[in-house]
Design a protein around this motif. Structure first.
Motif, PDB file in Angstrom:
ATOM      1  N   PRO A  15       0.842  -1.042   0.299  1.00  0.00           N
ATOM      2  CA  PRO A  15      -0.123  -0.234   0.034  1.00  0.00           C
ATOM      3  C   PRO A  15       0.453   1.374   0.187  1.00  0.00           C
ATOM      4  CG  PRO A  15      -0.266  -0.324   2.437  1.00  0.00           C
ATOM      5  CD  PRO A  15       0.457  -1.933   0.664  1.00  0.00           C
ATOM      6  N   PRO A  16       0.636   2.048  -0.596  1.00  0.00           N
ATOM      7  CA  PRO A  16       1.726   3.806  -1.161  1.00  0.00           C
ATOM      8  C   PRO A  16       1.172   4.221   0.883  1.00  0.00           C
ATOM      9  CG  PRO A  16      -1.094   3.759  -1.771  1.00  0.00           C
ATOM     10  CD  PRO A  16      -0.803   2.540  -1.838  1.00  0.00           C
ATOM     11  N   SER A  17       1.602   5.251   1.657  1.00  0.00           N
ATOM     12  CA  SER A  17       2.551   5.685   2.742  1.00  0.00           C
ATOM     13  C   SER A  17       1.290   7.065   1.695  1.00  0.00           C
ATOM     14  CB  SER A  17       3.023   5.602   3.491  1.00  0.00           C
ATOM     15  OG  SER A  17       3.882   6.298   4.480  1.00  0.00           O
ATOM     16  N   ARG A  18       0.565   7.866   2.959  1.00  0.00           N
ATOM     17  CA  ARG A  18       0.437   8.835   3.378  1.00  0.00           C
ATOM     18  C   ARG A  18       0.736   9.444   4.306  1.00  0.00           C
ATOM     19  NH1 ARG A  18      -5.375   9.981   1.928  1.00  0.00           N
ATOM     20  NH2 ARG A  18      -5.913   7.996   3.531  1.00  0.00           N
ATOM     21  N   ASP A  19       1.133  11.084   4.514  1.00  0.00           N
ATOM     22  CA  ASP A  19       1.789  11.286   6.061  1.00  0.00           C
ATOM     23  C   ASP A  19       0.349  12.531   6.069  1.00  0.00           C
ATOM     24  OD1 ASP A  19       2.549  13.089   7.701  1.00  0.00           O
ATOM     25  OD2 ASP A  19       4.691  13.443   6.905  1.00  0.00           O
ATOM     26  N   LEU A  20      -0.154  12.438   6.646  1.00  0.00           N
ATOM     27  CA  LEU A  20      -1.372  13.550   7.367  1.00  0.00           C
ATOM     28  C   LEU A  20      -0.709  14.202   8.174  1.00  0.00           C
ATOM     29  CD1 LEU A  20      -4.485  11.086   7.189  1.00  0.00           C
ATOM     30  CD2 LEU A  20      -3.553  12.032   5.235  1.00  0.00           C
ATOM     31  N   GLY A  21       0.118  15.237   7.969  1.00  0.00           N
ATOM     32  CA  GLY A  21       0.907  15.924   8.994  1.00  0.00           C
ATOM     33  C   GLY A  21       1.631  15.727  10.232  1.00  0.00           C
ATOM     34  N   GLY A  22       2.521  14.708   9.563  1.00  0.00           N
ATOM     35  CA  GLY A  22       3.599  13.367  10.504  1.00  0.00           C
ATOM     36  C   GLY A  22       2.430  12.193  10.960  1.00  0.00           C
ATOM     37  N   PHE A  23       1.287  11.938  10.608  1.00  0.00           N
ATOM     38  CA  PHE A  23       0.507  11.326  10.902  1.00  0.00           C
ATOM     39  C   PHE A  23       0.355  10.029   9.658  1.00  0.00           C
ATOM     40  CE2 PHE A  23      -3.855   8.827  11.683  1.00  0.00           C
ATOM     41  CZ  PHE A  23      -3.662   8.138  12.590  1.00  0.00           C
ATOM     42  N   SER A  24       1.155   8.863   9.493  1.00  0.00           N
ATOM     43  CA  SER A  24       1.657   7.773   8.245  1.00  0.00           C
ATOM     44  C   SER A  24      -0.002   7.243   8.203  1.00  0.00           C
ATOM     45  CB  SER A  24       2.379   7.108   8.617  1.00  0.00           C
ATOM     46  OG  SER A  24       2.731   6.651   7.350  1.00  0.00           O
ATOM     47  N   VAL A  25      -0.256   6.892   7.553  1.00  0.00           N
ATOM     48  CA  VAL A  25      -1.490   6.445   7.362  1.00  0.00           C
ATOM     49  C   VAL A  25      -1.008   5.665   6.113  1.00  0.00           C
ATOM     50  CG1 VAL A  25      -3.393   5.870   6.944  1.00  0.00           C
ATOM     51  CG2 VAL A  25      -3.028   7.785   7.964  1.00  0.00           C
ATOM     52  N   ARG A  26      -1.164   4.001   5.468  1.00  0.00           N
ATOM     53  CA  ARG A  26      -0.971   3.347   4.812  1.00  0.00           C
ATOM     54  C   ARG A  26      -2.238   2.555   4.206  1.00  0.00           C
ATOM     55  NH1 ARG A  26       2.524   3.499   8.413  1.00  0.00           N
ATOM     56  NH2 ARG A  26       1.917   2.025   9.405  1.00  0.00           N
TER      57      ARG A  26
END
Length: 298
Positions: A15-26
């Motif tokens: 899965p791609p990783s997204r940084d939501l303001g220092g909060f990493s979500v895959r």
């Protein structure tokens, strides 16, 4: 990305990783090549995130229809509030299950006692699509403590059944279709067999590295491995490893997913969006903020 692998593996998804303001979500599901595994239509893994004093996670109130959310933490604590007036914190080893059904709004935030000193957060969240006959069921919320969940321990194996049925055990989590979700921890060298009692099965590696008996390849964190129906699956840990095993019987109808809404009918999604846009969706008592519809939602 996804690609085909050995004979018993249908897909492997990184899965791609997204940084939501220092909060990493895959986000492993839905993926370009795979929307669902059994009734599971969404899988997010988040963290590890560390935050200092006065900081925290703030997922503002937002709506859902047509699904259940299953939240499981590995580190930290979150406080759930919803439009049915449930207020419940969740800690590692516990389950928060929220059935959206005809419509629910909820928020998830760092509790104040954690926010005061700073803390950390790591966890997993699934969305489980409801069967067509249950899409408009009344919303409900269920919290399950760690001691309420069936476990298997021994021979280097620690299995906790979060929802559904597996190996003759049944979780008390409220479900509406054939499924299972289990957290499995293996010591180095230990093996765990995932029987073919469910049609579709997958594992998501959280930590460590694993191999599959009779298959080539070593799989590390953040890999979603989807197996072919009927395949004989035996997982071996090369080192101490942790993974989520889940799946079930696929639902017969196509599911549409738009933002936080899941339904068999796109018109139902448009109606839910109109209610949220116009402020007619149920609110969350004690939490007056909200997440607006995405700008491109139509």
């Amino acid at each position: 990305m996804s690609y085909l692998s050995n004979a018993d593996i249908e897909q492997i998804i990184l899965p791609p990783s997204r940084d939501l303001g220092g909060f990493s979500v895959r986000r492993a599901l839905p993926a370009a090549m795979r929307q669902m595994v059994g009734p599971f239509i969404f899988l997010d893994s988040f963290g590890p995130v560390r935050f200092g004093p006065g900081e925290g996670i703030d997922t503002r109130p937002h709506p859902h229809i047509g699904l259940s959310t299953l939240t499981y933490l590995l580190e930290g604590e979150l406080l759930h509030r919803d439009s049915e007036s449930y207020v419940q914190s969740i800690s590692p080893g516990e389950v928060n299950l929220m059935v959206a059904g005809s419509g629910i709004a909820h928020s998830e935030r760092t509790p104040e006692h954690i926010r005061t000193y700073g803390g950390k957060l790591t966890g997993l969240q699934n969305w489980i699509a409801l069967p067509k006959v249950s899409e408009e069921t009344a919303p409900l919320f269920q919290h399950l403590g760690s001691d309420e969940l069936p476990t298997v321990n021994g021979e280097g194996i620690n299995m906790k059944l979060l929802a559904g049925t597996l190996h003759g055990r049944r979780s008390p989590a409220t479900i509406f279709s054939d499924l299972f979700s289990a957290e499995i921890q293996l010591q180095a060298g230990a093996r765990y067999r995932i029987d073919d009692e469910h049609i579709e099965r997958a594992i998501f590696v959280v930590s460590g590295t694993i191999e599959l008996v009779g298959q080539d390849g070593v799989y590390g964190p953040d890999r979603l491995i989807v197996f072919k129906p009927g395949a004989e699956i035996v997982v071996t840990a090369n080192e101490r490893a942790r993974f989520l095993a889940f799946g079930g019987e696929p639902l017969p109808e196509k599911r549409f997913i738009r933002w936080n809404f899941v339904a068999t009918d796109q018109e139902r999604i448009r109606h839910a969006a109109d209610l949220w846009r116009e402020g007619r969706f149920p609110g969350v008592p004690g939490d007056d903020e909200f997440i607006p519809l995405p700008e491109n939602f139509n």
